[in-house]
Design a protein around this motif. Structure first.
Motif, short mmCIF file in Angstrom:
data_model
loop_
_atom_site.label_atom_id
_atom_site.label_comp_id
_atom_site.label_asym_id
_atom_site.label_seq_id
_atom_site.Cartn_x
_atom_site.Cartn_y
_atom_site.Cartn_z
N HIS A 1 7.59 5.47 -3.02
CA HIS A 1 6.65 6.12 -2.11
C HIS A 1 7.11 7.58 -1.95
N LYS B 1 2.85 7.65 9.77
CA LYS B 1 1.98 6.47 9.84
C LYS B 1 2.65 5.23 9.27
N ILE B 2 3.96 5.29 9.05
CA ILE B 2 4.66 4.18 8.41
C ILE B 2 4.57 2.89 9.23
N ALA C 1 0.83 -1.21 0.00
CA ALA C 1 0.00 0.00 0.00
C ALA C 1 0.86 1.25 0.00
N THR C 2 0.42 2.27 -0.72
CA THR C 2 1.18 3.52 -0.82
C THR C 2 1.21 4.24 0.52
N LEU C 3 2.39 4.63 0.92
CA LEU C 3 2.56 5.39 2.17
C LEU C 3 2.11 6.82 1.93
N ILE C 4 1.16 7.29 2.72
CA ILE C 4 0.61 8.64 2.56
C ILE C 4 1.23 9.62 3.54
N ASP D 1 2.03 1.73 10.66
CA ASP D 1 0.78 1.06 10.30
C ASP D 1 0.82 0.55 8.86
N THR D 2 1.22 1.42 7.92
CA THR D 2 1.21 1.06 6.51
C THR D 2 2.21 -0.04 6.20
N PHE D 3 3.40 0.03 6.82
CA PHE D 3 4.45 -0.95 6.56
C PHE D 3 4.54 -2.01 7.66
N LYS D 4 3.50 -2.20 8.41
CA LYS D 4 3.51 -3.19 9.49
C LYS D 4 3.86 -4.56 8.94
#
Length: 288
Positions: A228, A152-153, A145-148, A155-158
Motif C-alpha cells: 500500500h 482513513k485507515i 482494498a487499497t489504502l488511499i 475505515d479501509t482496514f476495519k
C-alpha cells in the motif's frame, strides 16, 4: 543435610546468574591494540536480514552489511599498514539477542543488520554513520482494498489485525497510526520480522510494516502480498553498532567520510544493486 542442600542450590543459582551475565557477550581487539601490535581481530555479531546479512553460496554470510565491513577492513589495513582479521559470532537468529550482546561486549565488536539509529539507543551503544535509509512498506494480503489515505485507515482496514515485533521501529509506526487514525486497531506481536511476514501471509485479515529487505525477499519468493504505497515510510536510517567502550567509532567515521563519502561511491552503489536488485534500488530512490 539440609544445610548442604541449601548450599548446593545457592551455588547453582550463582553459577546460573554468572552464565546468563556472560552469555552472548563477545570480545574483539581494540583499535589501540591493533595499532600497537599491527594486527588484531574484529568480531561481527549479526542478525540475518535479507539483502543485508544472509547466507549465500556455500552457506557463507554475505550482504550489504558484510560487503561494507569488508571494504572498511580493507581501508584500515591499507591506510594504517595493519592486519585486521574478522570473525562472525552468534547465530544471527534474533535482533534483540544481537543488540544486547553487542551492548554488553568489549573492544572490537560490531553489530550488523537492520539496526535503526535512535537517540535512545545512542545511550546504550555507539553507532557508525548511517549507511542506508530504510524504506518501510505497509503490506496486507492481495484481496484487501487499497489504502488511499492513511488518515482513513480505520475505515479501509476495519477488522484487520496489525502484527509487529515488540520494541521495533515498525511497532512504533503502527502504534503511531493507532493513536492518530485507528484507535480500535488490534496489535499482536511476533518474535521477529520473518515471523511478522508469516503472520500476514497466514492471516487474511492481517497487516504489517515490513522493512524493504523483507518485502523484496517476499516478492522474490512470489509470496501473496500487497503493498500500500500511501503507507510507505522512510524516516529512519540504519547504522552499525559498537559497545560503548569501543574505540573503533572514530575510524568508522573516517572511513565513511573518506574520498567524498563512502555512500556516494561507485563501490557502495554496486553493493546495493548486487544485494537489493533493480527493484530495491528504485524503491530506495523514491524514499522521501
Amino acid at each position: 543435610m539440609k544445610r548442604l542442600l541449601i548450599f548446593c542450590v545457592l551455588l547453582f543459582l550463582v553459577s546460573s546468574v554468572s552464565t546468563i551475565n556472560l552469555y552472548g557477550q563477545y570480545t574483539g581487539a581494540t583499535w589501540a591494540s591493533v595499532k600497537s601490535s599491527k594486527s588484531g581481530q574484529l568480531s561481527f555479531a549479526y542478525v540475518e536480514t535479507p539483502g543485508f546479512v544472509y547466507k549465500g553460496a556455500n552457506e557463507q554470510l554475505t550482504g550489504i552489511c558484510v560487503d561494507i565491513m569488508n571494504d572498511f577492513v580493507e581501508y584500515v589495513n591499507s591506510k594504517y599498514g595493519v592486519n585486521v582479521t574478522t570473525a562472525f559470532v552468534g547465530n544471527g537468529d534474533s535482533f534483540s539477542a544481537m543488540y544486547s550482546s553487542v551492548r554488553g561486549s568489549k573492544g572490537g565488536v560490531v553489530g550488523l543488520g537492520n539496526i535503526t539509529i535512535r537517540e535512545s539507543r545512542k545511550k546504550e551503544v555507539k553507532f557508525s554513520p548511517p549507511f542506508i535509509t530504510n524504506f518501510a512498506i505497509l503490506v496486507t494480503q492481495p484481496q484487501v482494498a487499497t489504502l488511499i489515505d492513511v488518515s482513513k485507515i480505520g475505515d479501509t482496514f476495519k477488522g484487520l489485525t496489525a502484527y509487529a515485533p515488540k520494541g521495533t521501529t515498525n511497532e512504533k509506526r503502527l502504534l503511531d497510526i493507532k493513536s492518530k487514525y485507528f484507535p480500535t486497531m488490534t496489535v499482536k506481536y511476533a518474535a521477529s520480522s520473518p515471523e511478522t511476514l508469516e503472520k500476514v501471509l497466514t492471516d487474511s485479515n492481517g497487516f504489517a510494516y515490513l522493512d524493504l529487505a523483507f518485502y523484496l525477499d517476499a516478492i522474490q519468493r512470489r509470496k501473496a502480498i500487497k503493498r500500500h504505497p500511501v503507507g510507505d515510510q522512510s524516516s529512519e536510517q540504519f547504522g552499525f553498532i559498537m559497545p560503548m567502550n569501543s574505540d573503533w567509532q572514530p575510524l568508522m567515521n573516517e572511513f565513511f567520510a573518506a574520498d567524498g563519502g563512502y555512500t556516494s561511491s561507485m563501490a557502495y552503489k554496486k553493493i546495493l544493486a548486487k544485494h537489493l536488485g533493480d527493484t530495491g534500488v528504485k524503491l530506495l530512490q523514491t524514499a522521501k
